[in-house]
Design an enzyme around this catalytic site. Structure first.
Site, PDB file in Angstrom:
ATOM      1  N   ASN A   7       0.740  -0.889  -0.194  1.00  0.00           N
ATOM      2  CA  ASN A   7       0.429   0.087  -0.200  1.00  0.00           C
ATOM      3  C   ASN A   7       1.006   0.941   0.238  1.00  0.00           C
ATOM      4  O   ASN A   7       1.390   1.559   1.094  1.00  0.00           O
ATOM      5  CB  ASN A   7      -0.980  -0.300   1.155  1.00  0.00           C
ATOM      6  N   GLU A  34      -3.992   1.932  -2.749  1.00  0.00           N
ATOM      7  CA  GLU A  34      -3.876   3.092  -2.414  1.00  0.00           C
ATOM      8  C   GLU A  34      -3.009   4.076  -3.870  1.00  0.00           C
ATOM      9  O   GLU A  34      -2.523   5.087  -2.811  1.00  0.00           O
ATOM     10  CB  GLU A  34      -3.417   3.409  -1.019  1.00  0.00           C
ATOM     11  N   TYR A 112      -7.554  -3.854  -1.667  1.00  0.00           N
ATOM     12  CA  TYR A 112      -8.083  -2.708  -0.640  1.00  0.00           C
ATOM     13  C   TYR A 112      -9.046  -3.533  -0.321  1.00  0.00           C
ATOM     14  O   TYR A 112     -10.177  -2.327  -0.761  1.00  0.00           O
ATOM     15  CB  TYR A 112      -7.419  -1.043  -1.632  1.00  0.00           C
ATOM     16  N   ASP A 153      -3.969  -5.088   1.307  1.00  0.00           N
ATOM     17  CA  ASP A 153      -4.060  -4.571   2.627  1.00  0.00           C
ATOM     18  C   ASP A 153      -5.740  -5.555   2.883  1.00  0.00           C
ATOM     19  O   ASP A 153      -6.491  -4.433   2.633  1.00  0.00           O
ATOM     20  CB  ASP A 153      -4.203  -2.473   2.615  1.00  0.00           C
ATOM     21  N   ASN A 155      -6.490  -4.422   5.720  1.00  0.00           N
ATOM     22  CA  ASN A 155      -7.436  -3.426   7.037  1.00  0.00           C
ATOM     23  C   ASN A 155      -7.895  -4.413   8.010  1.00  0.00           C
ATOM     24  O   ASN A 155      -9.454  -3.245   8.528  1.00  0.00           O
ATOM     25  CB  ASN A 155      -8.487  -2.535   6.582  1.00  0.00           C
ATOM     26  N   ASP A 253       3.495   4.461   4.770  1.00  0.00           N
ATOM     27  CA  ASP A 253       2.662   4.232   5.673  1.00  0.00           C
ATOM     28  C   ASP A 253       2.669   2.489   6.202  1.00  0.00           C
ATOM     29  O   ASP A 253       2.663   2.591   7.506  1.00  0.00           O
ATOM     30  CB  ASP A 253       1.273   4.735   7.359  1.00  0.00           C
ATOM     31  N   HIS A 254       2.707   2.102   4.950  1.00  0.00           N
ATOM     32  CA  HIS A 254       2.770   0.648   4.529  1.00  0.00           C
ATOM     33  C   HIS A 254       3.930  -0.076   4.339  1.00  0.00           C
ATOM     34  O   HIS A 254       4.687   1.342   3.268  1.00  0.00           O
ATOM     35  CB  HIS A 254       1.540  -0.265   3.926  1.00  0.00           C
TER      36      HIS A 254
END
Length: 261
Positions: A7, A34, A112, A153, A155, A253-254
């Site tokens: 991501n 993303e 995602y 991702d 989540n 951030d990933h």
DNA sequence: ATGGCAACACACTGTTGA
């Protein structure tokens, strides 16, 4: 063969990081999430220049997925509708969250999964329904393809070992019982987490909040996963998270996760 | 309990992310 997922939190902002990473880590396939860009503005040329074919499904500002592959993919499609039909899917393909293609005899699916925001809100309900559609989609895909790799991702934190503070975050989206149950039902279709084939201890994460010095404190979540059908799972020889890009200036951030077989 | 950081857009503030 190595298949990676990352991501990138905007492909245009992260272009240099991704190009540099691919040159140092020339994986066969890289699944991106993303990308945050409409298809006509996706930076294709830098990837073509280093030998990757690009398959993209993007939208403005949010979401967006892509598969980069050294060899051309067959049977590429985006969204749920090509498998589940327009009537079942309704408006759920408006958010660009799934793209798939075939390499050799391996079905690659890049996802995602929605974030969910807060337990109980509209976005959370959307996430749960999206996961139901994913389950239906995978039932069909597994029926057609004995060799299947879905990655991205998710989540969702699969277990308490996969987050630094499970109790403090227990009420957050990503940890709730219905989300974990939805993931469990997907896994029970016949999928396996290769990361846990090789690593049993906690402390290994793929996402760290930009805030509160989460990365240097290793306050992370393992939410980026691969799931493999049994024939591929048995062949898997390695699955690792490469934390090095998270240390760069202006990182995603990933971190990327790589499975090898 | 709150806010903190980053990216994006009908951009200088609001929304989203997990």
């Amino acid at each position: 063969m190595k298949i990676a997922t990352w991501n990138v939190n905007s492909i245009r902002t992260r272009l240099e990081h991704v190009i540099n990473w691919l040159q140092a880590n020339p994986v066969e396939v890289l699944c991106l999430q993303e990308t945050k860009v409409i298809d006509k503005d996706f930076p294709l040329q830098p990837f073509l220049d280093i030998g990757y074919n690009c398959y993209i499904s993007g939208q403005k500002s949010y979401n967006g997925v892509a598969i980069l592959s050294r060899s051309p993919l067959g049977q590429v499609s985006a969204g749920f509708a090509p498998i589940l039909g327009d009537e079942t899917v309704g408006s759920f393909d408006e958010q660009k969250r799934l793209i798939t293609g075939l390499i050799d005899d391996i079905r690659i699916i890049c996802v995602y999964v929605p974030n969910g925001s807060e337990v109980g809100c509209d976005k959370y309900e959307y996430k749960l329904y999206w996961l139901k559609l994913l389950q239906q989609y995978l039932e069909v895909a597994l029926d057609k393809s004995p060799n299947l790799c879905i990655c991205g991702d998710f989540n969702i934190v699969p277990g308490d070992l996969d987050i630094y503070a499970p109790k403090a975050s227990a009420n957050s989206a990503g940890l709730s019982v219905p989300e974990r149950l939805a993931l469990k039902e997907i896994i029970e279709l016949g999928l396996n987490d290769p990361f846990r084939k090789f690593t049993s201890e906690g402390g290994h994460y793929s996402w760290w909040d930009y805030r509160a010095a989460s990365f240097p404190r290793n306050n992370g979540w393992r939410i980026d996963h691969h799931y493999l059908s049994l024939p591929l799972y048995e062949k898997a020889t390695n699955c690792t998270i490469d934390v090095s890009p998270r240390k760069l200036v202006k990182p995603s951030d990933h971190a990327p996760v790589i499975v090898e077989f």
